[in-house]
Enzyme design. Structure first.
Site, PDB file in Angstrom:
ATOM      1  CB  CYS A 125      35.004  40.991  41.486  1.00 30.58           C
ATOM      2  SG  CYS A 125      33.471  40.083  41.773  1.00 30.58           S
ATOM      3  CG  HIS A 146      37.311  44.346  45.805  1.00 27.06           C
ATOM      4  ND1 HIS A 146      36.982  44.559  44.485  1.00 27.06           N
ATOM      5  CD2 HIS A 146      36.700  43.183  46.155  1.00 27.06           C
ATOM      6  CE1 HIS A 146      36.207  43.576  44.053  1.00 27.06           C
ATOM      7  NE2 HIS A 146      36.023  42.719  45.052  1.00 27.06           N
ATOM      8  CD  GLU A 174      40.185  46.108  49.763  1.00 25.65           C
ATOM      9  OE1 GLU A 174      40.694  46.808  48.870  1.00 25.65           O
ATOM     10  OE2 GLU A 174      38.949  45.918  49.879  1.00 25.65           O
ATOM     11  CE  LYS A 196      33.343  46.440  44.320  1.00 21.60           C
ATOM     12  NZ  LYS A 196      34.714  46.994  44.294  1.00 21.60           N
ATOM     13  CG  HIS A 216      30.747  44.020  43.544  1.00 21.37           C
ATOM     14  ND1 HIS A 216      31.618  44.376  42.532  1.00 21.37           N
ATOM     15  CD2 HIS A 216      31.309  42.917  44.133  1.00 21.37           C
ATOM     16  CE1 HIS A 216      32.615  43.533  42.497  1.00 21.37           C
ATOM     17  NE2 HIS A 216      32.459  42.646  43.466  1.00 21.37           N
ATOM     18  CG  PHE A 266      33.864  34.839  43.627  1.00 21.97           C
ATOM     19  CD1 PHE A 266      34.096  35.393  44.870  1.00 21.97           C
ATOM     20  CD2 PHE A 266      32.540  34.651  43.234  1.00 21.97           C
ATOM     21  CE1 PHE A 266      33.059  35.735  45.721  1.00 21.97           C
ATOM     22  CE2 PHE A 266      31.488  34.998  44.074  1.00 21.97           C
ATOM     23  CZ  PHE A 266      31.748  35.538  45.315  1.00 21.97           C
TER      24      PHE A 266
END
Length: 410
Positions: free
Chosen positions: A162, A302, A313, A334, A339, A398
């Site tokens: 991502c 994010h 975050e 998002k 996403h 990830f």
């Protein structure tokens, strides 16, 4: 080192095609999430996604070319077409040996892979298309773009889950800074709303299962968040060396002045429990741009809508920005687009550019119940007018990949 500006924007998103439709939907708080139409979801735990609507590849390429491209490559080509048109770029007037193409994609041609695998199982190996491999591999998006426009500078794909698009943008920034290129077409593209991808993310328990109310399913930072909603599309930006842009009287959206990249070195999917990797990526971007933490006005987070991502975050932001964290405007777009995995950073960089240029912070929609662990200003539900001088956009992937880009008002 050379200064780098952003001069063209192209967006293929679940809430609009083209930068204007995309931006207007963002500031209106429009959700692009609905029931998946690409395949039968009867046996799936998650039945919702943020699909691109009204996309016709023949609007951007001929039918023969489209048939030779996976959907993610079609999106990348289309978004590039829109970005070049938006930037009023006449490629016949530039040195194409000094124009690069760097596109991020976390998964690549997943749709083609599934279709050809089904053929193998049902009809045998002799029925596999000779175009299978060239359509599936992730580097074909920048490859096709470079061939379509005759661009002979560095052409490559970045795959860091991502964080892919943000890394692509950051590495493109470095190429221009160092004089390798005059211009780079960059961003990300993804088309992974497919049976195996949805089933795979379901198996990880990463996706929202709020099937009864799709438009309210993506709810970053909300206490009742239950996972991310998968989206698709492409966000492409034209990065250009400042003098090159000024000579052609280009419209400049923003200047990119910093880039930070780190690794959590912790877990294959879970973020660092101290938020250290994300904090360090933001710190490096600020240091790279020689900007103090209290000068930042806006963060495009994010903000996936998963429990740990949003919590950690937030922790990373608070640890870096200290008391200034509570004065920052933050949003997760998002909440509207879903996403886009490897393409997320592309459309979010576009949103950050336009937030700076227009002086408007897009909202985080579906924010209903405050979470004591997520206690910052996430611009709940309605866009807010604000003069934005400096902004950052975060992407966290990830494998522990973190990438932050820093933009400055032009």
């Amino acid at each position: 080192m050379n200064r780098v500006v952003i001069t063209g924007l192209g967006a293929i998103t679940p809430i609009g095609i083209g930068k204007d439709e995309y931006w207007n939907s963002l500031i209106e708080g429009k959700s692009g999430v609905g029931y998946i139409t690409r395949f039968d979801t009867e046996d799936f735990v998650t039945k919702i996604g943020a699909e691109v609507k009204g996309f016709y590849p023949e609007d951007y390429m001929d039918k023969k070319e489209a048939k030779r491209c996976d959907r993610f490559t079609q999106y990348a080509i289309a978004a590039t077409h829109l970005a070049l048109r938006d930037g009023e770029i006449d490629l016949s007037c530039v040195d194409r040996d000094r124009v690069g193409v760097v596109i991020g994609s976390g998964i690549g041609g997943m749709e083609t892979l599934e279709e050809e695998h089904n053929k193998l199982i049902e009809k045998g190996p002799k029925r596999i298309s000779p175009l299978f491999i060239p359509m599936m591999i992730s580097n074909m998006a920048p490859g096709q773009i470079s061939m379509k426009y005759g661009l002979k500078g560095p052409t490559m794909t970045v795959t860091t889950a991502c964080a892919s698009a943000n890394h692509a943008i950051g590495e493109s920034f470095r190429m221009i800074q160092r004089g390798i290129c005059d211009m780079v077409i960059t961003g990300g593209s993804e088309a992974a709303i497919t049976p195996i991808a949805v089933a795979g993310f379901n198996a990880m328990k990463a996706l929202s299962t709020r099937n009864e109310d799709p438009s309210r399913a993506s709810r970053p930072f909300d206490k009742n968040r239950d996972g991310f909603v998968m989206g698709e599309g492409a966000g492409i930006l034209v990065l250009e060396e400042l003098n090159h842009a000024l000579k052609r009287n280009a419209t400049i959206y923003a200047e990119i002045i910093g880039y930070g990249a780190t690794s959590d070195a912790y877990h294959i999917t879970a973020p660092d429990p101290e938020g250290e990797g994300a904090r360090k990526a933001m710190e490096l971007a600020l240091s790279d741009g020689n900007v103090k933490y209290d000068q930042i006005d806006y963060i495009n987070a994010h903000g996936t809508g998963t429990y740990y991502n949003d919590k950690l975050e937030t922790l990373a932001i608070k640890r870096l920005f200290k008391e200034h964290a509570y004065r920052l405007s933050i949003s997760s777009t998002k909440s509207m687009t879903g996403h886009l995995l490897g393409a997320a950073g592309g459309i979010e960089a576009i949103a950050t550019c336009l937030a700076i240029k227009e002086g408007i912070v897009p909202p985080t929609i579906n924010y209903e119940v405050a979470d004591e662990e997520c206690d910052l200003d996430y611009t709940p539900n309605k866009a807010v007018k604000k003069d934005i001088r400096f902004a950052i956009s975060n992407s966290l992937g990830f494998g522990g990949h973190n990438a932050t880009i820093l933009l400055k008002k032009w």
